[in-house]
Design an enzyme around this catalytic site. Structure first.
Site, PDB file in Angstrom:
ATOM      1  N   HIS A  83      34.706   4.149  -9.718  1.00  0.00           N
ATOM      2  CA  HIS A  83      33.949   3.837 -10.885  1.00  0.00           C
ATOM      3  C   HIS A  83      32.802   4.981 -10.882  1.00  0.00           C
ATOM      4  CE1 HIS A  83      35.403  -0.339 -12.330  1.00  0.00           C
ATOM      5  NE2 HIS A  83      36.446   0.350 -11.891  1.00  0.00           N
ATOM      6  N   GLU A 118      42.825  -1.419 -18.904  1.00  0.00           N
ATOM      7  CA  GLU A 118      42.595  -2.271 -17.928  1.00  0.00           C
ATOM      8  C   GLU A 118      41.235  -2.609 -17.655  1.00  0.00           C
ATOM      9  OE1 GLU A 118      42.232  -3.554 -13.943  1.00  0.00           O
ATOM     10  OE2 GLU A 118      41.402  -1.974 -14.802  1.00  0.00           O
ATOM     11  N   GLU A 119      40.329  -1.391 -17.738  1.00  0.00           N
ATOM     12  CA  GLU A 119      39.120  -1.718 -17.325  1.00  0.00           C
ATOM     13  C   GLU A 119      38.331  -2.416 -18.025  1.00  0.00           C
ATOM     14  OE1 GLU A 119      37.965  -0.972 -14.432  1.00  0.00           O
ATOM     15  OE2 GLU A 119      39.285   0.981 -13.910  1.00  0.00           O
TER      16      GLU A 119
END
Lengths: 466, 466
Positions: free
Chosen positions: A429, A331-332
């Site tokens: 993050h 996804e990132e």
């Protein structure tokens, strides 16, 4: 959660105020009665998840998983390990149709990286290179700094940028607004001749904590190395520049973009008893950044999706339609695994009843965010009343989730978890995204929300109108 | 602020409920009238500090100082630079009697340090070695971990400690309570045969942020290397141990204790007009840890003490007694500079009217903490009313400050700043102690409190009763 997934936060849910009758001609009163009839089963789910044998279980699943595997960057050995771990765990749990679906995913590696202010005084910087960034030459880049607070200021001072390292000290407004500096900072700096860019981490709060994330180069624009620095260091350099001091930085980054890697979306189900081909999809993403444990982003979403199936299984609740958990890969880097899932399955879009993703925290739940037509919204509002025992009845627009956006764009109703996530971007993050930020009780509550909503929607006589 | 300075937080102010008449036979009413007569001058100080030309000035002084000098560990070249900077700045400001008083201070150096979990999986740890810790052999120490949550548990499991690295995962109760694990963790671990100790950072909140600080070996107990790890990593290892996993760490520390270094306490005054030998002492400590900028601990205390003199000078306010700012050297190793100051000047203790230190934050001020006899407390209560315009009128017991404790023990009334410092220990002794945590307006308010209290007490007809 990446940048794309946040953009949808900015796009308001377009409510259809002209509510039609429930599809199928069933009276609204009958629908309300049907949904309220699930009160007992909802309470059973809540009791098991929050007070019973499954109390704290989603937290414990997540803690063991993240402690064992660690962070899980797209393309990394750790992500392979994570998929293997999940496949085995879901199989061992006896869930239905546990399988892996192959995808190709980006493979960026950080390498060694460092940055230090050489002038006006020696000061090491805490940095995190950004995903897809190129590295520096082996000896690094030594250059004078140009500090700007906005793209506008960069444009005004374009003549000063040649050969410099551009430092962005943009104020934090909101993640959705401010993340453009992380996404496009390198490209904008390169356009005016900069040799690298350093971006203030996109967060309202810092303990000298740099945040990483994906960034995008532009076609035809030189690819310069780019990293995030801390709020503290960005402000430090802004003050130094304001005082007329010359700032020189030595930046070294060993980042590399390697060929796409093989990976998998991980799938498990409670297969439907009556319409098994019709699906309520619940999800989180299995990949994370390569710092911390990815416990919050998005271990939490993974854990409550897994746990929702476990709760239904433990209670012997098999709805008419399938409840399918998908743990997305990559996804990132921009919903890469989910896009391939969509392309593979979109021909069955008419059978996808509801898509759900949790990717903005699994803190104390308040309800869900929902995207769908007015009549679907009304139905969902009734379903949310079943969560009154845990005070999680709110229905807000609109749903959020990079990995489910394509389905929603295709007209499928979507839902995401509404939770008390005011500190989400403090840890997002960073090295601080670990299981320490999670709370067992809050995760149990989230699991209950996830299970009740997916089960009831999957078991109603009719699919959600779209 | 170091461990010793916090202990006094635990010792309640012993109020003397049997208030006697004000020394000197002056009626209480007359004293009240005398103090209320300072309302206009107090307002002038407040106006200048908060709204006038000096608005934000203490913040700007601190930002320029910390940006230029950086952190300032006892014995370091940076601390020498800081003293030189302050001497020049105070002189340039035209303050009275600016001078340096020589002291000998500890000289511990961190060296390179690292720690990594090798088993059950590779995981680098964020660490900060503790002040006075010895280093490891050059090749480091590889050993199995014993995780405990308390000294009691360590004693119960003493037979397991031989040759191990003891990891303390003590819960955070309060700084004053919990800091004993940092201070004594190494000695207690060494007593049962451990080869090193790693202590969970003493904080209620973390973004993977290790905290350093001083620690104390015991005579006759082996000196083993010791460092703080993050809350996250301490909890990680506790969970791993709970699951029965063997944990192995490789710890390398290049720490060294060098011979004591030459240093100075830095002094400046507004010399008294009538009783110049009688002194109200205001202070903060100039040294810091070797991470961050030491902006909060204790740049803030330094800045408001400097600024208080500047405010009086700018307003032409010369009180009857001297207001003396002392910027202490080497507080962090245990009030080392301040003790030598005390020994040098204690023969004049009868002339020290009041000692003040700010070393627990310069956030939004609420008033002061005060240690003194009941009659002195009553007088101080009247003085605090002068701070009503900025809502900083609270008088609480007891005063805190490693550097002023000896004077208070000798009977001198003492005061420290009461401020909204609920997040103080989030940043304390970390890389995050930078000017970013400070707020210009709040620092201006603190400066006003510091100036009003010191000026009025120094200008009253009589010294505070003791």
């Amino acid at each position: 959660m990446d940048v794309l997934s946040l953009l949808c936060l900015l796009i308001g849910f377009s409510s259809n105020s002209c509510a039609s009758d429930h599809a199928g001609g069933k009276s609204w009163e009958a629908t309300v009665e049907e949904i309220s009839g699930y009160a007992e089963e909802a309470q059973k789910i809540i009791d098991l998840a929050v007070y019973g044998d499954a109390r704290n279980r989603s937290y414990e699943k997540l803690a063991k998983f993240t402690d064992t595997v660690g962070h899980r960057l797209s393309g990394s050995r750790n992500l392979e390990h994570a998929i293997e771990y999940m496949y085995n765990a879901l199989t061992k749990d006896g869930l239905d149709n546990v399988h892996l679906e192959p995808v190709k995913i980006p493979h960026w590696v950080r390498g060694k990286e460092s940055a230090v202010i050489l002038r006006p005084r020696n000061h090491p910087l805490a940095i995190l290179g950004l995903g897809s960034s190129v590295g520096t030459p082996r000896e690094g880049i030594k250059a004078e700094v140009l500090v700007v607070k906005s793209f506008d200021e960069l444009k005004q001072r374009a003549s000063e940028a040649e050969g410099r390292i551009v430092v962005y000290n943009q104020p934090f407004v909101s993640y959705g607004e401010t993340v453009k500096y992380r996404s496009s900072g390198a490209a904008e700096a390169a356009k005016v001749g900069a040799v690298a860019s350093l971006i203030r981490s996109v967060t309202p709060f810092s303990i000298n904590s740099p945040h990483t994330g994906w960034q995008d180069y532009e076609e035809g624009v030189p690819r310069i190395p780019t990293a995030c620095i801390t709020v503290e260091d960005a402000q430090l350099m802004a003050r130094m520049a304001e005082r007329g001091q010359k700032i020189v930085i030595h930046l070294t980054m060993g980042a590399q973009n390697l060929p796409d890697a093989d990976s998998f979306n991980t799938v498990a189900e409670i297969t439907g008893s009556k319409y098994p081909e019709q699906v309520v999809l619940i999800s989180g993403h299995l990949d994370s950044w390569d710092v911390g444990q990815g416990a919050m982003d998005d271990g939490g979403g993974v854990a409550i999706s897994w746990e929702a199936l476990s709760l239904l299984k433990d209670l012997g609740l098999r709805p008419k339609r399938t409840v399918r958990a998908v743990l997305w890969s990559a996804e990132e880097p921009g919903g890469v695994g989910a896009l391939q899932y969509y392309q593979r399955h979109k021909e069955n879009i008419s059978n996808i009843n509801l898509v759900m993703e949790s990717d903005l925290g699994t803190f104390r739940p308040r309800g869900i965010q929902f995207s769908g037509k007015a009549q679907a919204q009304k139905i969902m509002g009734e379903v949310m009343k079943l969560l009154k025992p845990i005070n999680a009845t709110k229905l807000e627009g609109s749903a959020e989730g990079t990995d489910i956006q394509m389905w929603m764009d295709g007209g499928v109703p979507g839902a995401s978890l509404l939770n008390d996530n005011s500190k989400y971007f403090w840890f997002h993050h960073t090295h601080g995204d670990t299981i320490t930020v999670q709370d067992p009780e809050e995760m149990s509550l989230c699991s209950a929300v996830w299970a009740v909503v997916s089960y009831v929607i999957a078991d109603l006589e009719e699919m959600l109108p779209r």
